[in-house]
Design a protein around this motif. Sequence first.
Motif, PDB file in Angstrom:
ATOM      1  N   GLU A 164       0.750  -0.976   0.019  1.00 37.96           N
ATOM      2  CA  GLU A 164       0.054   0.062   0.004  1.00 37.96           C
ATOM      3  C   GLU A 164       0.773   1.240  -0.035  1.00 37.96           C
ATOM      4  OE1 GLU A 164      -3.456  -0.084   2.026  1.00 37.96           O
ATOM      5  OE2 GLU A 164      -3.719   1.796   2.194  1.00 37.96           O
ATOM      6  N   ARG A 165       0.651   2.348  -1.062  1.00 39.43           N
ATOM      7  CA  ARG A 165       1.522   3.306  -1.165  1.00 39.43           C
ATOM      8  C   ARG A 165       2.878   3.010  -1.277  1.00 39.43           C
ATOM      9  NH1 ARG A 165      -3.037   5.375  -2.357  1.00 39.43           N
ATOM     10  NH2 ARG A 165      -4.635   5.450  -0.737  1.00 39.43           N
ATOM     11  N   LYS A 287      -4.540  -0.052  13.751  1.00 39.30           N
ATOM     12  CA  LYS A 287      -5.344   1.128  13.207  1.00 39.30           C
ATOM     13  C   LYS A 287      -6.725   0.778  13.528  1.00 39.30           C
ATOM     14  CE  LYS A 287      -6.386   3.078   8.566  1.00 39.30           C
ATOM     15  NZ  LYS A 287      -5.985   3.245   7.209  1.00 39.30           N
ATOM     16  N   ARG A 324      -2.786   3.790  16.917  1.00 37.03           N
ATOM     17  CA  ARG A 324      -2.712   4.893  15.935  1.00 37.03           C
ATOM     18  C   ARG A 324      -3.980   5.945  16.150  1.00 37.03           C
ATOM     19  NH1 ARG A 324      -2.830   4.089  10.146  1.00 37.03           N
ATOM     20  NH2 ARG A 324      -1.161   5.434   9.753  1.00 37.03           N
ATOM     21  N   LYS A 365       0.414  11.034  13.465  1.00 33.39           N
ATOM     22  CA  LYS A 365       0.827  11.615  12.202  1.00 33.39           C
ATOM     23  C   LYS A 365       1.474  12.913  12.494  1.00 33.39           C
ATOM     24  CE  LYS A 365      -1.362   8.666   8.911  1.00 33.39           C
ATOM     25  NZ  LYS A 365      -1.915   8.469   7.616  1.00 33.39           N
ATOM     26  N   ASP A 370      -3.076  14.410   6.465  1.00 35.98           N
ATOM     27  CA  ASP A 370      -2.296  13.100   5.960  1.00 35.98           C
ATOM     28  C   ASP A 370      -1.107  13.521   5.059  1.00 35.98           C
ATOM     29  OD1 ASP A 370      -2.084  10.552   5.678  1.00 35.98           O
ATOM     30  OD2 ASP A 370      -3.786  10.138   4.261  1.00 35.98           O
ATOM     31  N   GLU A 398       4.199   9.292  -0.780  1.00 36.80           N
ATOM     32  CA  GLU A 398       2.563   9.096  -1.327  1.00 36.80           C
ATOM     33  C   GLU A 398       2.183  10.425  -1.692  1.00 36.80           C
ATOM     34  OE1 GLU A 398      -0.439   7.966   1.849  1.00 36.80           O
ATOM     35  OE2 GLU A 398      -1.779   8.275   0.341  1.00 36.80           O
TER      36      GLU A 398
END
Length: 684
Positions: A164-165, A287, A324, A365, A370, A398
């Motif tokens: 993913e990414r 998550k 998270r 984060k 994001d 990303e």
Amino acid sequence: EKSYACWLQYDRINDRNLCEDYRKFCQEVAVKGESVILHSALKELKNGLRSMLDIEPIIYKDEAMEASIIMGTYEQLHLQEYGLDSQLFQKINEEGYLIKTIKKKEKETLLLIGKSDKGVLYAVHHLLRLLQLRESLNQLEFIESPKNQIRMLNQWDNIDASVERGYSGQSIFYDHNKITQNHKRIRDYARLLSSVGINAISINNVNVWKVETKLITHEFLADVAKIADIFRAYGIKTFLSINFASPIEIGGLSTADPLDNEVKKWWKNKAGEIFGYIPDFGGFVVKADSEHRPGPFSYGRDHADGANVLAQALKPFGGIVIWRCFVYNCLQDWRDRSTDRARAAYDHFKPLDGQFLDNVILQVKNGPMDFQVREPVSPLFGALEKTNQMMEFQVAQEYTGQQKDLCFLVPLWKEVLEFDTYAHGQGSAIKKIVDGSLYNAKFSGICAVSNIGDDANWTGHTLAQANLYGYGRLIWNPELTSEELAEEWIRVTFGHDSFLIEQIKQMLLDSWSIYENYTAPLGVGWMVNPHHHYGPSIDGYEYSVWGTYHFADRDGIGVDRTLETGTGYAGQYFSPNKEMYNALESCPDELLLFFHHVPYTHRLKSGKTVIQHIYDTHFKGVAQVEGLIEKWSQLQGKIDEERFTNVSNRLQLQLKNAKEWRDQVNTYFYRKSGIADEENRAIY
Ligand code: BDP
């Protein structure tokens, strides 16, 4: 070959004098002690010396006095023989070390002494780096301790081998819904990571789907244990991302309610099972209640309940929960603009401060949205006084060019780490929160989404290797500057040609601002193609459910996050940051549209209007990419063909992308505003 080796090139040193000088230190090596980590340390040392100096040193498995390199832990060596006091090691933390050149019986000797065996490994890497950098070994004295406790990478790898990414091929961990049995690549990854001080890794995506849920079952644990063995030998702890609904999906229970006794028991047993396979297992990354992943909200519980049930289970074994905070409503009605995604993490987690067990760490984060090219720092940092927290960065690019475009991220991370939150008055920088010192946290640190895959050069874009290197080195010591890290990386990767160093350094250091210039302006973010997130689509996310808006209309642009007329997000900061962001006059230009909705004719601190700034930066961004191409082309012949061509090709892709951004952004805003470019350049 060269691109695969990344920064561990260990090229033969041709300078004869230097070589002589190095060789006199490297003929005989004494290693005191036995452990898998010491074994790796010695292996790395021998490999580096062989490769750079063409030497096979004699190895003494004891503290042989005639040796010219003596390595071991401080408790095992006879420190007084070297004129050292063990007090010195009180100042060094568990992973730290001393490197010192001493004279022993008229002979110069190098000491590599760790507080633990991990410290010895790091000392070896440091020594090899000094050789790579052609530094003198005479009169060395380094007393080093990593500043951050957990220094982690998160793989977003799925078990079908997709990432993913991921922008550099397939996963190196998985193969056709199984864990790979081909361990070479994983071992080489472990070497790379330990050489820059990484000490933790989670090996599967935070989005845990059906098959990945089973990673914590007998079907997979023996194979996970093999991977953990590889990483352990390089001082790296293995973690797994888990599915909060595991008790239902693999446990056969009817609920995953964290307060249910059966669920509690299930997680306890599960922890025991995992630690049976991996005695030093790190713990879980979770998550939950985020982007369609299950979580405690389904049972009317909060995130402290959710994290604590796992923490309780892991506690007897010394495991931790990395929970998270990327929790927000991803199904917002864009017509109802009363909720602000930027507020979400703080709104969810601030009220829970103090309710988490002490082996829970909240992973936040760096920004509230994001991983955009520019965001303010998340206001959760500093706001949680009684809860462990760690930073989450994204080394994977990303939203910053996907390893097609060049974007050296160390300057961005540095800006974040240096940001003063004022949580406890002036001097409450983010770096002091994530290193645990401001609130005396039991666990703390930094993690980041990795940028590697099975591409021959690991990172797709060869220059993206600098991000992985810079990340590790920076979180070991946040005081290092972007310039230092860029230069160090270039030297160990491409050698010491001074023209080459200057050219690449300039390219790296300019690249973040170049990328920002041709993409979303003034902190507003997004404007990317939905789903894959590469390339421009100004309204791509404007009328969708993700809570990501720019609010551009014929009169102006930007998100009003002020206290008086906006979402109130600015109020989540401590004073004076709150006031600084809240007031139009004091809000920094680069974040203006993150906090304020303004007319296109609003004048920035730079003196330009917003609309003219948009036009100018977008023309400039493209010209700057042309400049990058020019700079790189001058390096032809100074770099091996493979790496030279790789970067040349990527720069062409970047140019295409930059032009697309320029044209779409400029045209869009010209049509919306009807205001012409002062310089009358081509806008359609
Ligand atoms: C976003 C990514 C998405 C991740 C998510 C996350 O687009 O793929 O799953 O973050 O961090 O950046 O969970």
